[in-house]
Design a protein around this motif. Structure first.
Motif, PDB file in Angstrom:
ATOM      1  N   THR A   1       0.843  -1.196   0.000  1.00 23.71           N
ATOM      2  CA  THR A   1       0.000   0.000   0.000  1.00 23.71           C
ATOM      3  C   THR A   1       0.879   1.247   0.000  1.00 23.71           C
ATOM      4  OG1 THR A   1      -1.805   1.165   1.097  1.00 23.71           O
ATOM      5  CG2 THR A   1      -0.379  -0.141   2.524  1.00 23.71           C
TER       6      THR A   1
ATOM      7  N   ILE B   1      -7.277   3.106  -5.020  1.00 25.54           N
ATOM      8  CA  ILE B   1      -7.893   3.841  -3.904  1.00 25.54           C
ATOM      9  C   ILE B   1      -7.843   5.342  -4.150  1.00 25.54           C
ATOM     10  CG2 ILE B   1      -5.740   4.087  -2.593  1.00 25.54           C
ATOM     11  CD1 ILE B   1      -7.360   3.281  -0.098  1.00 25.54           C
ATOM     12  N   ARG B   2      -8.800   6.049  -3.578  1.00 21.43           N
ATOM     13  CA  ARG B   2      -8.754   7.522  -3.611  1.00 21.43           C
ATOM     14  C   ARG B   2      -7.544   7.993  -2.820  1.00 21.43           C
ATOM     15  NH1 ARG B   2     -14.723   9.013  -3.303  1.00 21.43           N
ATOM     16  NH2 ARG B   2     -15.028   9.204  -5.519  1.00 21.43           N
TER      17      ARG B   2
ATOM     18  N   GLY C   1      -7.279   7.572   1.107  1.00 16.70           N
ATOM     19  CA  GLY C   1      -8.391   6.724   1.538  1.00 16.70           C
ATOM     20  C   GLY C   1      -7.958   5.562   2.424  1.00 16.70           C
ATOM     21  N   ASP C   2      -6.675   5.501   2.753  1.00 19.93           N
ATOM     22  CA  ASP C   2      -6.135   4.315   3.425  1.00 19.93           C
ATOM     23  C   ASP C   2      -6.670   4.093   4.837  1.00 19.93           C
ATOM     24  OD1 ASP C   2      -4.336   5.958   1.764  1.00 19.93           O
ATOM     25  OD2 ASP C   2      -3.077   4.170   1.732  1.00 19.93           O
TER      26      ASP C   2
ATOM     27  N   LEU D   1      -9.958   2.554   4.628  1.00 20.91           N
ATOM     28  CA  LEU D   1      -9.869   1.175   4.149  1.00 20.91           C
ATOM     29  C   LEU D   1      -9.444   0.229   5.278  1.00 20.91           C
ATOM     30  CD1 LEU D   1      -9.923  -0.833   1.774  1.00 20.91           C
ATOM     31  CD2 LEU D   1      -7.499  -0.330   1.420  1.00 20.91           C
TER      32      LEU D   1
ATOM     33  N   ARG E   1     -15.467   6.907   0.509  1.00 16.28           N
ATOM     34  CA  ARG E   1     -14.193   7.430   1.017  1.00 16.28           C
ATOM     35  C   ARG E   1     -12.990   6.807   0.309  1.00 16.28           C
ATOM     36  NH1 ARG E   1     -14.704  10.597   5.793  1.00 16.28           N
ATOM     37  NH2 ARG E   1     -12.874  11.923   5.756  1.00 16.28           N
ATOM     38  N   THR E   2     -13.129   5.531  -0.036  1.00 17.26           N
ATOM     39  CA  THR E   2     -11.998   4.831  -0.665  1.00 17.26           C
ATOM     40  C   THR E   2     -12.079   4.860  -2.179  1.00 17.26           C
ATOM     41  OG1 THR E   2     -13.197   2.728  -0.578  1.00 17.26           O
ATOM     42  CG2 THR E   2     -11.740   3.230   1.282  1.00 17.26           C
TER      43      THR E   2
ATOM     44  N   LEU F   1     -13.838  -4.328  -2.170  1.00 14.10           N
ATOM     45  CA  LEU F   1     -13.637  -4.272  -0.715  1.00 14.10           C
ATOM     46  C   LEU F   1     -13.837  -5.658  -0.103  1.00 14.10           C
ATOM     47  CD1 LEU F   1     -15.479  -0.923   0.044  1.00 14.10           C
ATOM     48  CD2 LEU F   1     -13.047  -1.370   0.421  1.00 14.10           C
TER      49      LEU F   1
ATOM     50  N   LYS G   1      -2.605   6.436   9.245  1.00  8.51           N
ATOM     51  CA  LYS G   1      -2.584   5.340   8.272  1.00  8.51           C
ATOM     52  C   LYS G   1      -1.728   4.198   8.800  1.00  8.51           C
ATOM     53  CE  LYS G   1      -2.844   8.078   3.985  1.00  8.51           C
ATOM     54  NZ  LYS G   1      -2.216   8.282   2.662  1.00  8.51           N
TER      55      LYS G   1
ATOM     56  N   PRO H   1     -10.086   8.848   9.703  1.00  7.39           N
ATOM     57  CA  PRO H   1      -9.961   9.076   8.256  1.00  7.39           C
ATOM     58  C   PRO H   1      -9.793  10.556   7.950  1.00  7.39           C
ATOM     59  CG  PRO H   1     -11.824   7.639   8.722  1.00  7.39           C
ATOM     60  CD  PRO H   1     -11.349   8.171  10.044  1.00  7.39           C
TER      61      PRO H   1
ATOM     62  N   THR I   1     -10.084  13.532   2.120  1.00  3.62           N
ATOM     63  CA  THR I   1      -9.450  12.940   0.939  1.00  3.62           C
ATOM     64  C   THR I   1      -9.456  13.871  -0.252  1.00  3.62           C
ATOM     65  OG1 THR I   1     -11.532  11.904   0.375  1.00  3.62           O
ATOM     66  CG2 THR I   1      -9.968  10.557   1.585  1.00  3.62           C
TER      67      THR I   1
END
Ligand code: SF4
Length: 884
Positions: free
Chosen positions: A164, A211-212, A215-216, A219, A263-264, A271, A301, A568, A571
């Motif tokens: 990631t 992913i956005r 967004g981690d 996620l 969000r992601t 997912l 994150k 979160p 983003t």
């Protein structure tokens, strides 16, 4: 007799062992060290080209004061006097060191000791702040210490590897090769890549989650919430070795599934697939790098990832754990000596009075910094507003690499006293120094570095120091002595390493993770022979395992790890005025600000100019075609780069590499566009989520040139210079046509004023070509067109080394087309064997449908392997096109 020296690559955090061979005539070659446990003989394209980067071109060979040559005594006296003067008048916090993950541990140790123990300030920070400080902060919150629990072998042993925020194929190529080989040998192994871009790393992925940006946290929070409802939670581990699960779970559970998708930016099936893979697979390693760290929510994150491993007890056992991959060769060594403004030496805490007292007693120093110092962004802000009166920059180039780089440059320019220690005389930062101190570089340096898996390896010298260049530790120790401090009488780096080892074990008794007490009494001979080893290595022998935390044993006071509720982040930073998200990062064949890799023609042939990856539909919306120039703008500045239109890029995002600077391009310092937004815990800048706008750059004339001499900065709206075999290649663009192109060439390429070119002009198309010869040798050639110039680059470059006695050959050159006997190889894909894309396409069309077959036919991909993913992509592209 030729000599062979075992040393370590100076680029990325993989820390590959290198054998450098020096022939009797002084020629140097390198190969991977088959015995080094990081790479077992492999090297990537950058490591393979190390011998091409060690010439003395551009080296700083003597100290300079205000641009004039000076002796060491005069320069060091001045540094000591100015630093002492600032401290006397304004206090210890009026001075600062900005150092680097390129420093060896011994250099770093002395810098940290001088600043924190003797000057009495913690104003020492490092470019590692930009690289992995969010990992440090996340480790310390979760584990109570900055501990990387696992080893590289874990990636090979895992059944599921999650990458990631890590373009492993380009940024840690040898680890990528190890992983790809393990997956080829054990196809059941799964790889998940989480990245807004479909990078080369995705080519081995079973699942790519686009992913956005940022967004981690959502996620991994979603994953934790999912795991909590499954049987994957290791209740015994959680109970025995952790605290705070309920709070982290509560924070993770606040988001609904639709909100998680929003969000992601990921679909429900993606997912569920990811969550199911993690839930079902015991042996999971989650690797993360700058895509996680360089974020306003970087620390959260890291903790969101660690939370999932703690909850499942998948940590510290073979094939399991969270794994931070460091960018720089010695980011880890810097952490060990406390080279960050908020750390103390030997993984002790600056906030802890007992630790401060312990370090001060060990150093027998007059003082100790009582609180954390200024982190990088804050430090340059303090330089800007006049709080810092004297600044020493070592082995780094903040004018290029810091966010809001334009403001950083202005701050350095305005600082009353700036010292720069560097190998090179003309970096973007060095040109603002009052005092320039010549440092030794790779091949001359003698010391140690620590890689991402806690492995300490020697960098050994095999070249004499050129001119008056000296080690950074020596420069620091000399200044310390001149400031009247004792405790800096080191005769060699082995003295420093021994002291570092003794501090690591001083009053330790297992209470601190970093312990290399086994080397406390190391002498010069043992240091010289030191084989790569992983810490910890306490006095009295090796521990049974070098992995941490399989059975708990965390470094918080109660021995338990902490779950940290992760929040979160925002983003989407875009707006109507700045509708795109800029993501900055690295490319395969360049390193940092190109001061070394930019010297290699082979490496520069891979990607020779700065570019912006943009999705085809976004490109269409803004009226940009592939190979056009594009202006990327944030509220802080503008860059002009080449458009690379590709569906590997996500819609709404633009990727621009962080390497180019004013030495290599007109306007491509991309960090000048990045605002100084930082993570609230770690202080790491958010370099991957910047709101920008983009538009076509209106050029009336495009150009390409080759020149035997390095041109001066061309008079052009856009230029990008790259080293090429036999000289240089230059991409150009002009808003308005130049009246006298021959005169422009003479001035740009330093040609004799009476030299007349051979020319070709087509008034209808606007094509113009000029070539200047000296006897049968080409000095420079310029190709101009109203559209991006279509001349074959590698062929044009090869003309610099060709003979041009025959007039027909000269006309072939100005015609801009290779002869039938010299087919154009196309843009370089394989740097090791200089194999171009056209040659690979020809091999595929000739029946080579695997990377191995292409390798057999062309050699491409058969040495370092860094280009194999690109070759696979070309094969897939050709086969797909043939099937249509
Ligand atoms: Fe050097 Fe490449 Fe190894 Fe990194 S992966 S240490 S750049 S050879």
């Amino acid at each position: 007799m030729p000599t062979e020296t075992r040393t370590t690559c100076p680029y990325c955090g993989v820390g590959c062992g290198v054998i450098a061979r020096v022939e009797d005539d002084g020629r140097v070659s390198v190969k991977g060290d088959p015995e080094h446990p990081a790479n077992y003989g492999r090297l990537c394209s950058k490591g393979s080209a190390l011998a091409e980067t060690i010439d003395l071109d551009g080296r700083l060979l003597h100290p300079e004061i205000d641009g004039r040559r000076a002796g060491w005594d005069e320069a060091l006296d001045l540094v000591a006097t100015r630093f002492a003067g600032a401290i006397a008048e304004h206090g210890p916090d009026s001075v600062a060191f900005y150092v680097s993950g390129q420093l060896l541990t011994e250099d770093y140790y002395v810098a940290n000791k001088l600043m924190k123990g003797f000057i009495g300030s913690a104003n020492i920070d490092t470019n590692s702040r930009l690289c992995m400080s969010s990992s440090v902060a996340g480790h310390r919150r979760a584990f109570g210490a900055d501990t990387v629990p696992g080893t590289y072998e874990d990636l090979e042993l895992a059944d599921l590897v999650i990458l990631t925020g890590s373009n492993l194929a380009w940024c840690h190529p040898v680890i990528y090769q190890r992983l790809a080989a393990a997956k080829a040998a054990r196809p059941g192994m799964k790889v998940v890549v989480i990245d807004p871009r479909r990078t080369m790393t995705s080519d081995i992925a079973d699942l790519h989650l686009a992913i956005r940006p940022d967004g981690d946290v959502a996620l991994f929070n979603g994953l934790l919430a999912h795991l909590a409802k499954s049987t994957a939670i290791d209740e015994n581990y959680v109970t025995a070795h952790t605290a705070g699960f309920a709070e982290a779970f509560a924070a993770a559970s606040t988001m609904t599934f639709p909100a998680l998708m929003e969000r992601t930016g990921l679909g429900a099936s993606e997912l569920r697939q990811f969550f199911g893979l993690f839930e079902r697979t015991e042996k999971v390693v989650t690797c993360y790098s700058q895509g996680v760290n360089q974020s306003a929510s970087g620390t959260d994150k890291v903790n969101a990832i660690i939370n999932c491993h703690l909850a499942t007890g998948r940590i510290g056992r073979p094939g399991m754990g969270p794994f931070s991959l460091t960018g720089q060769p010695n980011a880890m060594g810097g952490r060990e000596v406390g080279g960050l403004a908020n750390m103390l030496a030997a993984h002790m805490a600056i906030e802890n009075a007992e630790d401060r007292d312990r370090v001060q007693r060990f150093w027998q120093s007059p003082t100790i910094a009582g609180r954390p110092g200024l982190k990088a962004v804050d430090m340059f802000q303090a330089v800007a507003d006049g709080r810092i009166k004297a600044l020493w920059i070592m082995a780094t180039n903040p004018v290029v690499s810091m966010p809001d780089a334009g403001a950083v440059e202005a701050a350095i320019r305005a600082c009353p006293f700036v010292v720069v220690s560097d190998m090179l005389a003309t970096t973007d930062s060095a040109r603002h120094a009052h005092v320039l101190l010549p440092s030794i570089g790779w091949g001359e340096k003698d010391g140690t570095v620590t890689n991402s898996e806690r492995r300490i390896s020697r960098q050994r010298p095999f070249l004499a120091a050129p001119g008056d260049a000296r080690a950074d530790w020596w420069q620091l120790a000399e200044v310390a002595r001149r400031m009247g401090y004792s405790g800096f009488d080191y005769a060699s780096p082995s003295d420093i390493f021994g002291e570092h080892a003794r501090l690591s074990t001083f009053e330790n008794d297992g209470s601190r993770d970093f312990d290399i007490g086994a080397h406390a009494a190391i002498g010069h001979a043992a240091y010289d022979a030191l084989a790569p080893f992983q810490w910890p290595q306490p006095e009295g022998g090796r521990p049974a395992t070098t992995r941490f935390f399989a059975k708990g044993g965390y470094y918080h006071a109660d021995g338990k790890a902490r779950f940290v509720p992760a929040v979160p982040a925002e983003t989407d930073r875009t707006s109507a005025a700045y509708p795109f998200t800029l993501n900055t990062g690295r490319i395969r064949d360049q390193w940092h600000t190109m001061t070394r890799t930019g010297k290699s023609a082979r490496l520069s042939a891979h990607i020779a100019e700065p570019f912006a990856e943009i999705h085809p539909r976004d490109a269409m919306d803004i009226g940009v075609a592939n190979a056009d120039l594009v202006e990327v703008e944030s509220p802080l500045g503008t860059a002009i780069v080449r458009a690379l239109v590709t569906d590997r890029q996500a819609r709404g995002s633009i990727f621009v590499p962080m390497h180019w600077n004013d030495q290599f391009a007109a306007k491509a310092r991309i960090d000048a566009l990045v605002p100084p937004v930082t993570d609230r815990v770690s202080g790491q800048p958010a370099s991957k989520n910047v709101a920008v706008t983009a538009r076509p750059f209106a050029a009336s004339t495009y150009g390409f040139a080759v020149s035997a001499q390095r041109p001066s900065a061309p008079e052009a709206d856009y230029w990008a210079i790259a080293r090429a075999d036999g000289g240089w290649r230059i991409e150009l663009a002009f808003g308005r046509a130049v009246e006298d192109w021959a005169a422009w060439c003479r001035s740009t390429f330093a040609l004799s004023p009476d030299l007349e070119p051979l020319g070709y002009a087509d008034r209808q198309t606007g094509d113009l070509r000029l070539a200047f010869f000296d006897g049968d040798r080409l000095l420079a050639a310029l190709f101009l067109a109203r559209e991006p110039v279509a001349v074959a680059r590698n062929w044009a470059v090869s003309q610099l080394s060709a003979e041009h006695g025959d007039l027909r050959k000269r006309f072939t050159l100005v015609a801009g087309r290779p002869g039938a006997d010299r087919p154009d190889p196309g843009a370089t894909v394989c740097s090791c064997f200089s194999v171009g894309v056209n040659q690979i396409v020809a091999a595929v069309r000739g029946g080579c449908h695997t990377v191995a077959d292409v390798g057999k036919q062309t050699n491409a991909g058969t040495n370092c392997g860094s280009c194999r993913a690109e070759i696979r992509g070309i094969i897939d592209g050709c086969l797909a096109a043939a099937a249509e």
